[in-house]
Design an enzyme around this catalytic site. Structure first.
Site, short mmCIF file in Angstrom:
data_model
loop_
_atom_site.label_atom_id
_atom_site.label_comp_id
_atom_site.label_asym_id
_atom_site.label_seq_id
_atom_site.Cartn_x
_atom_site.Cartn_y
_atom_site.Cartn_z
CB CYS A 25 -3.80 -13.70 19.49
SG CYS A 25 -5.45 -13.90 18.59
NE ARG B 188 1.22 -9.83 18.15
CZ ARG B 188 2.06 -10.89 18.07
NH1 ARG B 188 3.31 -10.41 18.11
NH2 ARG B 188 1.72 -11.98 17.41
CD1 TRP C 130 -7.26 -9.02 14.90
CD2 TRP C 130 -7.50 -10.82 13.86
NE1 TRP C 130 -7.67 -8.70 13.58
CE2 TRP C 130 -7.70 -9.98 13.00
CE3 TRP C 130 -7.42 -12.03 13.59
CZ2 TRP C 130 -8.04 -10.08 11.70
CZ3 TRP C 130 -7.93 -12.28 12.14
CH2 TRP C 130 -8.09 -11.30 11.32
CG ASN D 227 -1.36 -16.05 20.71
OD1 ASN D 227 -2.42 -15.44 21.31
ND2 ASN D 227 -0.06 -15.04 20.61
N GLY D 228 -3.14 -18.97 17.92
CA GLY D 228 -3.27 -19.93 16.89
C GLY D 228 -4.44 -20.78 16.52
CD GLU E 173 5.82 0.52 1.31
OE1 GLU E 173 5.51 -0.61 1.01
OE2 GLU E 173 5.99 0.89 2.57
CE LYS F 25 3.17 1.79 4.62
NZ LYS F 25 4.15 0.74 4.23
CD GLU G 125 -0.68 -0.08 5.62
OE1 GLU G 125 -0.78 -1.15 6.26
OE2 GLU G 125 0.92 0.12 5.63
CG HIS H 296 -0.70 -0.57 -22.38
ND1 HIS H 296 -0.82 -0.58 -23.92
CD2 HIS H 296 0.39 -0.35 -22.25
CE1 HIS H 296 0.43 -0.53 -24.29
NE2 HIS H 296 1.31 -0.27 -23.24
CE LYS I 255 4.68 -3.36 12.49
NZ LYS I 255 4.93 -2.37 11.36
O1 M6R Z 1 5.91 -8.43 8.92
P1 M6R Z 1 5.96 -8.54 7.56
O2 M6R Z 1 6.70 -7.83 6.96
O3 M6R Z 1 5.81 -10.00 7.10
O4 M6R Z 1 4.34 -8.15 7.10
C1 M6R Z 1 4.04 -8.08 5.90
C2 M6R Z 1 2.69 -7.06 5.77
O5 M6R Z 1 1.52 -7.78 6.33
C3 M6R Z 1 3.01 -5.58 5.99
O6 M6R Z 1 4.19 -5.21 5.53
C4 M6R Z 1 1.94 -4.89 5.77
O7 M6R Z 1 1.39 -4.71 4.43
C5 M6R Z 1 2.22 -3.33 6.46
N1 M6R Z 1 0.93 -3.01 7.24
C6 M6R Z 1 2.41 -2.44 5.42
O8 M6R Z 1 2.70 -1.25 5.87
#
Ligand code: M6R
Length: 608
Positions: free
Chosen positions: A2, A27, A73, A99-100, A481, A485, A488, A504, A603
């Site tokens: 949000c 976001r 959201w 928000n919250g 990592e 990527k 997602e 294993h 985000k």
């Molecule tokens: O804002 P943050 O770095 O705390 O966020 C952590 C994860 O939510 C963030 O890295 C997420 O995994 C990304 N979408 C990865 O690309």
């Protein structure tokens, strides 16, 4: 998740609110709305879906020079227009965005219903609009305060009152709010991105602050009624640039920005003269550093992966026992925290609820925790009090790219600083520092001449059934990592493993339809990882190898070879991650994915 915006000034509020909401789109949200003051009532327009739907529904002449806006959201109640914010009270003279999560909303709702209030949504937020209305007796701040005193949970709220044109009341507890001072106008937002284009002079609200905002600025008080003032801060220049420029996607722009974002992160921090490093934000003298017994690095997603590299550097360079852990796991396992332990909370947004929870857990147990954060003034930065800003600048794409490399760089600088105090001589320190300072230009050169083999790799992985990412040591963090990527952005099933673990169990999955991406810089583990490559190839896998430039053997065993500039082990993730970021981006593009806003993701993950 949000987002909130607000405006008070001479201009018409609606277009400015829409612009602010567009800046918060990154976001992640599922509905949006605005409310402005129109004579003796509030006018509210809300729509399900993107801000562009809302923009199309807002009349060109929507009145009001005071207004609030929200991107929602969904948590309590489905994705419907009725549940979208802002919400009005029963008289339509008060509108509120939130928000919250209001944890005791059911009880409050039942009480209000007993008093005859008819609810129009399923949200937890609507109780706040009715409570504020119930307590309103001429003073808007007093009404908000009385309402909030009944509430349990988290909130960042913005409220407008028809009886008080030119005023917004904002309050925070656990959900960030920032107020920005313009020339004869004042802005409110849950995130500095939304107002950086209008003003860089900002004040961040603290938990239990209430702000009365008007054209001239703000007056702050506390939930208990006492007065308070807060320091005005100036947003760094990099925050004003959140456009896409000539790039088709924010993600590509952010990947390409890494030479500058890395240089910004390192600037003034590596000190070649002493062979050490300086991180003023940690505020630690050599004796504090010498007393550290253990380092824990906490984070989620990409930030956790950066933490893995940071922990490896703390251990191997500074010789301090170190570990990295996923913040959501750490916070609930009742961890042992010693007096001389030191923790880092790594977060791009600084708002990740799981990481913030872990920060609080360390603090409850009397531990020291420092932020490694990108967004200035964010909740994690404030909760930690001390730390390192990574200075990536705005990261708009949901997939974190430039923040990862800056987080790694910041943790390497911290490791260098600790190592120089504890274990490292000036020459070794200088040579590590010099190599680190050379990384931004190596990154820039590689990005400028991105090898064609990245596209060959895209062809292979997008046709695969399942993709493996393998590496050892810090290259395992890079494998994790790369796989994150690709999941997602391209929605491709994949998995990362420490290379030696394949035999294993997971090797059973290998056949000719399982491409394997192997990260194998020329370090002490290289030969072992090459053996794993031989094992998966023997079972039919086609192998994409990310290796050090000039390593001809690694290039020869690869079906697709992607060379990156040579770097020593701890620095190698800053280079080996680049092809994996582009592999995900280009695969997502080839498969027609929504690159900057991948499905189901936000985000900033501000709920558990
Ligand atoms: O804002 P943050 O770095 O705390 O966020 C952590 C994860 O939510 C963030 O890295 C997420 O995994 C990304 N979408 C990865 O690309």
């Amino acid at each position: 998740m949000c987002g909130i915006v607000g405006y008070v000034g001479e201009k018409r509020a609606a277009p400015l609110l829409l612009d602010g909401l567009r800046r918060l789109e990154y976001r992640g949200y599922d509905s949006a709305g605005v409310a402005t003051l129109d004579g003796d009532h509030v006018q509210i327009v809300r729509r399900v879906g993107f801000v562009q739907n809302l923009a199309a529904a807002i009349p060109a002449d929507m009145p009001g020079h005071t207004g609030i806006g929200h991107t929602r959201w969904a948590t309590h109640g489905g994705v419907t227009e009725q549940n979208a914010h802002p919400h009005a009270d029963s008289t339509n003279r008060i509108a509120l965005a939130h928000n919250g999560i209001i944890e005791n909303h059911a009880l409050l709702r039942a009480r209000l219903e007993d008093e005859g209030i008819v609810f129009r949504s399923e949200t937890d937020t609507e109780v706040l609009a009715h409570l504020v209305s119930k307590f309103y007796a001429g003073d808007p701040v007093d009404a908000v305060r009385k309402a909030l005193l009944l509430v349990q949970g988290t909130y960042g709220i913005a409220v407008i009152f028809a009886a008080h044109p030119g005023v917004i009341v904002a309050a925070r507890n656990g959900s960030p709010l920032v107020v920005g001072k313009g020339d004869g106008e004042t802005f409110l937002a849950s995130d500095p991105h939304a107002l950086a284009a209008y003003t860089r002079q900002v004040v961040y609200l603290e938990d239990r602050d209430i702000a009365r905002i008007d054209q001239q600025g703000w007056t702050l008080s506390r939930l208990d009624g006492s007065d308070v003032s807060r320091v005005v801060e100036v947003l760094g220049e990099e925050w004003a640039d959140d456009g896409r420029g000539d790039y088709s996607h924010h993600m590509l722009k952010e990947i390409r920005e890494q030479p500058e974002s890395l240089a910004r992160c390192l600037r003034g921090r590596v000190v070649p003269e002493s062979g050490g490093a300086r991180l003023g934000g940690l505020d630690m003298d050599p004796r504090d550093i010498a007393s550290i017994q253990r380092v824990g690095v906490l984070g989620c997603g990409t930030s956790f992966h950066a933490g893995l590299v940071g922990a490896a550097a703390m251990e191997s360079l500074a010789r301090i026992p170190a570990f990295a852990e996923i913040a959501s796991e750490f916070r609930y396992r009742n961890p042992v925290i010693g007096r001389d332990d030191m923790f880092f909370a790594v977060s791009q947004s600084g708002e990740t609820a799981d990481t913030l929870g872990a920060v609080r857990e360390v603090q409850v147990k009397g531990g020291r925790i420092f932020g490694v954060v990108n967004v200035v003034g964010s909740s994690i930065a404030r909760a930690c009090g001390k730390g390192v800003y990574v200075h990536s600048g705005p990261e708009i794409a949901v997939a974190s790219t430039k923040a990862f490399t800056s987080q790694v760089a910041a943790l390497l600088v911290a490791a260098l600083s600790f190592a120089r105090t504890r274990t490292l001589g000036p020459h070794e320190g200088k040579s590590f520092g010099d190599e680190l300072l050379a990384v931004p230009s190596a990154v820039g050169e590689w990005l400028q001449s991105e090898p064609q083999s990245v596209m060959d790799a895209v062809e292979l992985v997008t046709k695969g059934r399942f993709v493996f990412f393998l590496g050892r040591g810090v290259s395992h963090a890079v494998a994790l990592e790369g796989a994150l990527k690709l999941k997602e952005i391209a929605y491709l099933p994949c998995m990362a493993y420490p290379a030696a673990e394949m035999k294993h169990g997971p090797i059973a999955l290998i056949d000719r339809n399982t491409p394997v991406v192997v990260i194998v810089p020329d370090d002490v583990m290289r030969d072992k990882t090459l053996s794993t490559i031989a094992e998966v190839k023997a079972r039919g896998a086609r192998v994409i190898v990310v290796h050090s430039a000039g390593d001809m053997h690694a290039a020869r065993v690869a079906d697709i070879s992607i060379p990156v500039p040579r770097a020593s082990t701890l620095l190698s993730p800053l280079l080996t991650v680049l092809p994996l970021q582009l592999l995900a981006y280009r695969s997502g593009l080839a498969l027609g994915r929504d690159i900057d806003r991948p499905r189901n993701l936000a985000k900033s993950v501000t709920v558990e």
